[in-house]
Every structure is written in C-alpha cells, then in structure tokens.
Scaffold this motif. Sequence first.
Motif, PDB file in Angstrom:
ATOM      1  N   GLY A 177       0.746  -1.258   0.000  1.00 21.12           N
ATOM      2  CA  GLY A 177       0.000   0.000   0.000  1.00 21.12           C
ATOM      3  C   GLY A 177       0.773   1.302   0.000  1.00 21.12           C
ATOM      4  N   HIS A 178       2.040   1.328   0.405  1.00 16.57           N
ATOM      5  CA  HIS A 178       2.628   2.627   0.770  1.00 16.57           C
ATOM      6  C   HIS A 178       2.912   3.571  -0.403  1.00 16.57           C
ATOM      7  N   HIS A 179       2.859   3.079  -1.648  1.00 16.15           N
ATOM      8  CA  HIS A 179       2.992   3.997  -2.797  1.00 16.15           C
ATOM      9  C   HIS A 179       1.643   4.579  -3.218  1.00 16.15           C
ATOM     10  N   ASP A 217      10.474  -0.189   4.410  1.00 15.23           N
ATOM     11  CA  ASP A 217      10.541  -0.697   3.034  1.00 15.23           C
ATOM     12  C   ASP A 217      11.675   0.066   2.340  1.00 15.23           C
ATOM     13  N   VAL A 218      12.380  -0.590   1.431  1.00 14.24           N
ATOM     14  CA  VAL A 218      13.552   0.042   0.812  1.00 14.24           C
ATOM     15  C   VAL A 218      13.164   1.229  -0.076  1.00 14.24           C
ATOM     16  N   HIS A 219      11.886   1.290  -0.453  1.00 10.23           N
ATOM     17  CA  HIS A 219      11.405   2.413  -1.265  1.00 10.23           C
ATOM     18  C   HIS A 219      10.714   3.449  -0.388  1.00 10.23           C
ATOM     19  N   GLU A 247       4.668  -4.650   3.350  1.00  7.54           N
ATOM     20  CA  GLU A 247       4.671  -3.853   2.112  1.00  7.54           C
ATOM     21  C   GLU A 247       5.359  -4.681   1.031  1.00  7.54           C
ATOM     22  N   GLY A 248       6.575  -4.276   0.585  1.00 10.71           N
ATOM     23  CA  GLY A 248       7.264  -5.020  -0.475  1.00 10.71           C
ATOM     24  C   GLY A 248       8.161  -6.124   0.057  1.00 10.71           C
ATOM     25  N   GLY A 249       9.081  -6.589  -0.826  1.00  7.07           N
ATOM     26  CA  GLY A 249       9.983  -7.693  -0.470  1.00  7.07           C
ATOM     27  C   GLY A 249       9.775  -8.833  -1.434  1.00  7.07           C
ATOM     28  N   TYR A 250      10.821  -9.218  -2.186  1.00  5.86           N
ATOM     29  CA  TYR A 250      10.601 -10.072  -3.359  1.00  5.86           C
ATOM     30  C   TYR A 250      11.447 -11.334  -3.404  1.00  5.86           C
ATOM     31  N   ASN A 251      12.356 -11.509  -2.461  1.00  2.00           N
ATOM     32  CA  ASN A 251      13.102 -12.764  -2.345  1.00  2.00           C
ATOM     33  C   ASN A 251      12.352 -13.616  -1.315  1.00  2.00           C
TER      34      ASN A 251
HETATM   35 ZN    ZN Z   1       9.540  -1.478  -1.674  1.00  2.00          ZN
END
Ligand code: ZN
Length: 526
Positions: free
Chosen positions: A251-253, A289-291, A417-421
């Motif tokens: 959600g954070h974007h 989150d890294v973004h 939020e994100g994270g893809y590995n």
């Molecule tokens: Zn992110």
Amino acid sequence: MAANINEDTQVDDASKKVRLPKELTFQDMYNNQDAFDEDDEDDSDWEPVQKHIEILKWFCTNCTMVNLDDVFLCDICGEHKESGILRHGFYASTFSPEVELIQVESEATGSEKEIWSEASASNCSTAVGFDERMLLHSEVEIKSHPHPERPDRLRAIAASLSAAGIFPGKCCPIPAREITLEELQMVHSSEHIEVVELTRQMFSSYFTPDTYANEHSAHAARLAAGLCADLASAIFSGRVRNGFALVRPPGHHAGVTQAMGFCLHNNAAVAALAAQAAGAKKVLIVDWDVHHGNGTQEIFDQNKSVLYISLHRHEGGKFYPGTGSAFEVGTKGAEGYCVNIPWSRGGVGDNDYIFAFQHVVLPIASKFAPDFTIISAGFDAARGDPLGCCDVTPAGYTQMTHMLSTLSGGKLLVVLEGGYNLRSISSSATAVIKVLLGGSCECELENIIPSKAGLLTVLEVLKIQMKYWPNLSSSFEKLQLQRAMYSVEKKHKQVKRRRVFEPPLWWRWGRKQLLFHILTGHFHLK
Ligand SMILES: [Zn+2]
Ligand SMILES: [Zn+2]
Ligand SMILES: [Zn+2]
C-alpha cells in the motif's frame, strides 16, 4: 513517475525514439540507469540478430531474476534452478491451485464470527491478518519477466510461519472483511476508489505499466485494507497486544488519487485512521521498506497527528519512486511530522539501519510519544532482494522491531509492504513476529559503527530535523566529532584493503543487470 521520466527523456533528446513507459518504470525499479541510457540509442541494428539467436533462460522461483540455462544456481540469490521452495508448507500445498481458492472464498464468509470469538476466547496476544483470497490478485498478462509482486510472496511467508508453529499456532487469526467505502474515502479520493472498483469487471488491467490488476484485485485490496483496519482497532482497544498484517497488494505507494508501484489502497494509512477512530490521538508510522512511501507521506503531509518516518534508498532521487529527500519534512504547520532518512547508495546493512534508529527514529518517536505505532514493513531492504539490493538480515529486523516495541505501550501493528526474495521475506517476517510474541533479542547496541555514507545521511537528517526536534542537537554535535575521527581511521583501513582486492557484490549485480537487460531488452524470446 513513469510519465515524468518519459517527458524528461524526450526533452533531452527529442530526436530519439519515444520509449514505451512500460519499459521505463520496470527498468527504473531495477535501478538500471546505465543500461537504460544505452537503450536510448537507435537499436535497429539489432533487428537481424533477433531472428536467429535463441538464448535459453530460466526465471528463479525464489527471486524472479533471469538466469542462463547452463547455470544451476541463481546468480542473484543462489536458489537452485529446480527449487522446491513452494512445495513445502501448509498453504503452499493446500491452497495453491486457484480453483480451490475460489471455494475457500465462499466458505470463509460464513465462519468469520466463529474465528473471531475463538480468537478472543483463546486469550492470544499477537494477531495475524491473513486471507487466501489475497492470493488471487496476480498478473494475467505474460510478460518477458515474471512480476516480482506475486502471490507466492504470501504463500512463502505463511508456509514458513506454519512450519515454525507460529501461525497457525501461537498467533490468532482475525476474520477478513472488505474495507467500507466510507473508511476508504478518509484516505483516497472517490475517483481513485471508483477506478480500482472498475477493475472487477476486467480480466486484466493496468494502473501504471508495473501496477497490474485482475478481476480479483479490488477485492484483495479491500480485504487487505480491512484486515489492517481491524487489526489496528483490535490492538488499540486492547483485545490483542499487537499484530502482523500479512497482506497484499501492498500500500505505501498508493496516494490520495493514484495507484502505483504495485500498490492499490494505502493499508498503513487506513490502519492509522482506524486507530484514531478507536481513540488514538497520535500515530507513528515507521516505513522501513527500501522504497520511499510517497503515498503515505502525501496522505499525512499536513497532519500533525500522524508522524511518518521513512528509511529508504534515494540516491538523489534516482531510486524509485524518486521522492523522500531529507528536505521533505511536512507542510502547512505539520513541518517536522515527516522524517525522511534517504540512503545515498545501495548495499545498506543492519549497522546503518540500527544507527539511524538510535540517532533519529527513536529520539523523535520518543519525543512524539505515540499512542499507536505502525511499521510499514517491506522486506525489500533484506539481504538477497533483487529490487532493493541492500543487506539487512533477520537479526537486523529483530533489532528494529524490538526498538519500536516499547513505544505506545507496545501497541504495535506491522503491515507487510514489499519484499521479493521469498526466502529473505519469510525469514525476516518470522523474525519480526517472534519479537511481537515476546521473544528476546540479543541487543548489542553500544558499538554500532555506521558506514561513512550512512553516517553522512544521518547527519544530514539531524541537521534538518533539529529545527523541529530540539532534542536531536546533542546527538548532532556528538556525531560531527565522530565523523571527523572516522575519516582519519578510514585512511588507515584503505591502505590495507588495497592489497586484498575483492570484486564487490555490486560489481556482480551490475553484470547481472546488464545480462537481464540484454536478455529482455534486445532478444525477444519465448
Ligand atoms: Zn519497496
Ligand atoms: Zn534467485
Ligand atoms: Zn521506506
């Protein structure tokens, strides 16, 4: 964002061919700036090659990155070509076929009340918000690269929590419901909500080139937001101690008026307002989150009752989404209630994160004294993440969660939020939930030594935020001295280092990105 870059490119050199925004955003997410520039050149000389060369490749199950066929271990994350990562675990085996998922949907509605009463009766302290219907949100269109924000993310975390006996087990579930229109309208414009709802009637649609929807997406997004809202009010009212929202889409974007960056509705923002509706006066959102969470920042930009603190890669605005410089501090009387900690490079590790927590996040958060704390917990700064390319370990996430868990009387909600590995997000999320369950952490907070770049970022933030948070000034002065000492020490180290030169991880990742670009950009393979 994509549109802006596109305009800039055309202004710079109008004669070059117009790039598809589809490629722009995707390349930008991979921070593939160099290869991207190269692609601006007329590549018509590639045409004859396309027809004859065939490169066999495979996509990593664990991190989605492309690998050449003769390589058996993923170049980015080390996962085996024939990885069985998704074959293990409760959710992975039982619910992965989509036909069964739809059955689950119809069964779930009837039993909601029972689950909830079971949860409160069992006297559990940590609630987990999860619903299989959020797995139905997936990209329909077959692209040259699998989308990193995929249902397997939740399957992997759920499987790992299940294997650890945490959920089901030590944590209680909460029933899922769709967030109401009224609740959503407190965060998003009616137009935005309508546009998302319209996707229910479409087999496949896109808000931005990298933000997809299928016919289940609007439902999934409203379930995600609903789970976050209910967790927030359950925690604030004391029915449970804390909670973890295992949700997607993230959600954070998502801002007031737009879906972007894989995000449809802003779950953390909805949760913050739900906590306030339940009586919280001051809410803290820490976004690791890294973004940069541009959406969350926008929603609360003029709001003194919600303090937003984000740590993210920024690199002078080159890293997606480009917002979140240290100078963005909030507006219209809410200056100081937005705190951005913008890293100037990739590869940021535990030491820099914990250092920033010690010198910026905790001093400001303690002064703010929130009644409720939310973590926008993307795990894409984790070691091995293909998009974030940072180096935070599960121990780092344990530490950070621990540091936030004493704020607001322990009323803490963690929102995915994100994270893809898949392996990284599973181990990181498990580490965080263990802290929520009251696990101890081996705290060695005395001697955290930041990288030079990390120290400079923290100093920059302190200098800007000191105006609004005077308690930061002693830290600022102390660290300026440390900075002077640091540069002397560093000189000695550099002399030694030159003798044993190792190619840095970055160099290998750079090669990898080039390979990715070559495979997907020039050779259109199937
Ligand atoms: Zn992110
Ligand atoms: Zn991989
Ligand atoms: Zn962030």
